[in-house]
Scaffold this motif. Structure first.
Motif, PDB file in Angstrom:
ATOM      1  N   TYR A  48       0.805  -1.221   0.000  1.00  0.00           N
ATOM      2  CA  TYR A  48       0.000   0.000   0.000  1.00  0.00           C
ATOM      3  C   TYR A  48       0.844   1.281   0.000  1.00  0.00           C
ATOM      4  CZ  TYR A  48      -4.091  -2.878   0.749  1.00  0.00           C
ATOM      5  OH  TYR A  48      -5.090  -3.812   0.604  1.00  0.00           O
ATOM      6  N   LYS A  49       2.149   1.159  -0.088  1.00  0.00           N
ATOM      7  CA  LYS A  49       3.024   2.336  -0.154  1.00  0.00           C
ATOM      8  C   LYS A  49       2.943   2.945  -1.558  1.00  0.00           C
ATOM      9  CE  LYS A  49       5.086   1.458   3.865  1.00  0.00           C
ATOM     10  NZ  LYS A  49       4.865   2.171   5.051  1.00  0.00           N
ATOM     11  N   CYS A  65      -4.480  -8.702   2.336  1.00  0.00           N
ATOM     12  CA  CYS A  65      -4.794  -8.099   3.627  1.00  0.00           C
ATOM     13  C   CYS A  65      -5.128  -6.628   3.423  1.00  0.00           C
ATOM     14  CB  CYS A  65      -3.612  -8.227   4.590  1.00  0.00           C
ATOM     15  SG  CYS A  65      -3.361  -9.896   5.196  1.00  0.00           S
ATOM     16  N   GLU A  67      -5.360  -2.541   4.078  1.00  0.00           N
ATOM     17  CA  GLU A  67      -4.383  -1.545   4.501  1.00  0.00           C
ATOM     18  C   GLU A  67      -4.506  -1.357   6.015  1.00  0.00           C
ATOM     19  OE1 GLU A  67      -2.841   2.860   3.122  1.00  0.00           O
ATOM     20  OE2 GLU A  67      -4.785   2.143   2.448  1.00  0.00           O
ATOM     21  N   GLY A  68      -3.389  -1.319   6.705  1.00  0.00           N
ATOM     22  CA  GLY A  68      -3.386  -1.159   8.158  1.00  0.00           C
ATOM     23  C   GLY A  68      -3.337  -2.468   8.929  1.00  0.00           C
ATOM     24  N   GLU A  69      -3.469  -3.590   8.254  1.00  0.00           N
ATOM     25  CA  GLU A  69      -3.470  -4.893   8.928  1.00  0.00           C
ATOM     26  C   GLU A  69      -2.144  -5.180   9.624  1.00  0.00           C
ATOM     27  OE1 GLU A  69      -4.995  -8.615  10.193  1.00  0.00           O
ATOM     28  OE2 GLU A  69      -5.975  -6.838   9.404  1.00  0.00           O
ATOM     29  N   LYS A  71      -0.066  -3.045  11.014  1.00  0.00           N
ATOM     30  CA  LYS A  71      -0.025  -2.272  12.251  1.00  0.00           C
ATOM     31  C   LYS A  71      -0.935  -2.893  13.313  1.00  0.00           C
ATOM     32  CE  LYS A  71       0.418   2.264  12.451  1.00  0.00           C
ATOM     33  NZ  LYS A  71       0.140   3.704  12.350  1.00  0.00           N
ATOM     34  N   ILE A  72      -2.107  -3.366  12.918  1.00  0.00           N
ATOM     35  CA  ILE A  72      -3.042  -4.006  13.850  1.00  0.00           C
ATOM     36  C   ILE A  72      -2.409  -5.254  14.463  1.00  0.00           C
ATOM     37  CG2 ILE A  72      -5.216  -5.293  13.983  1.00  0.00           C
ATOM     38  CD1 ILE A  72      -6.280  -3.298  11.835  1.00  0.00           C
ATOM     39  N   ARG A  73      -1.769  -6.061  13.619  1.00  0.00           N
ATOM     40  CA  ARG A  73      -1.145  -7.300  14.116  1.00  0.00           C
ATOM     41  C   ARG A  73       0.041  -7.001  15.023  1.00  0.00           C
ATOM     42  NH1 ARG A  73      -1.263 -11.718   9.220  1.00  0.00           N
ATOM     43  NH2 ARG A  73      -3.435 -11.392   8.629  1.00  0.00           N
ATOM     44  N   LYS A  74       0.815  -5.974  14.702  1.00  0.00           N
ATOM     45  CA  LYS A  74       1.953  -5.611  15.557  1.00  0.00           C
ATOM     46  C   LYS A  74       1.466  -5.166  16.926  1.00  0.00           C
ATOM     47  CE  LYS A  74       5.430  -4.310  12.143  1.00  0.00           C
ATOM     48  NZ  LYS A  74       6.260  -3.220  11.624  1.00  0.00           N
ATOM     49  N   LYS A  75       0.408  -4.350  16.963  1.00  0.00           N
ATOM     50  CA  LYS A  75      -0.143  -3.894  18.238  1.00  0.00           C
ATOM     51  C   LYS A  75      -0.685  -5.065  19.049  1.00  0.00           C
ATOM     52  CE  LYS A  75      -1.309   0.860  17.080  1.00  0.00           C
ATOM     53  NZ  LYS A  75      -2.392   1.857  16.997  1.00  0.00           N
TER      54      LYS A  75
END
Length: 87
Positions: A48-49, A65, A67-69, A71-75
């Motif tokens: 998505y970059k 997946c 966009e943002g998935e 970051k969600i998984r890292k959190k």
């Protein structure tokens, strides 16, 4: 059967070209979960970059997946680690 072969190859780190309905080999396991209920696919950080994913159809990460998935998984991973430390 072709998707299962692509999924196995992607998980083993082998380079394969996406076939069928998958935009990348890493996308072959999108929607599947392991024994612990964790998703098997790994979101592509570059898809998505602005420049996009340079690996394209040979990328071992998931291009399905949202966009943002990532970051969600890292959190979620950090929260899980913190909760296990607190015990």
């Amino acid at each position: 059967i072709a998707s299962a072969t692509a999924a196995a190859a992607a998980m083993n780190g082998q380079t394969v070209v996406a076939t069928g309905n998958f935009p990348s080999p890493g996308s072959a396991v999108h929607g599947m979960v392991d024994e612990e209920g964790q998703p098997l696919c790994q979101p592509c950080a570059w898809f998505y970059k602005v420049g996009g994913c340079t690996n394209g159809a040979t990328c071992r990460r998931c291009h399905l997946c949202p966009e943002g998935e990532l970051k969600i998984r890292k959190k979620a991973k950090i929260a899980k680690l913190r909760s296990s430390e607190a015990q």
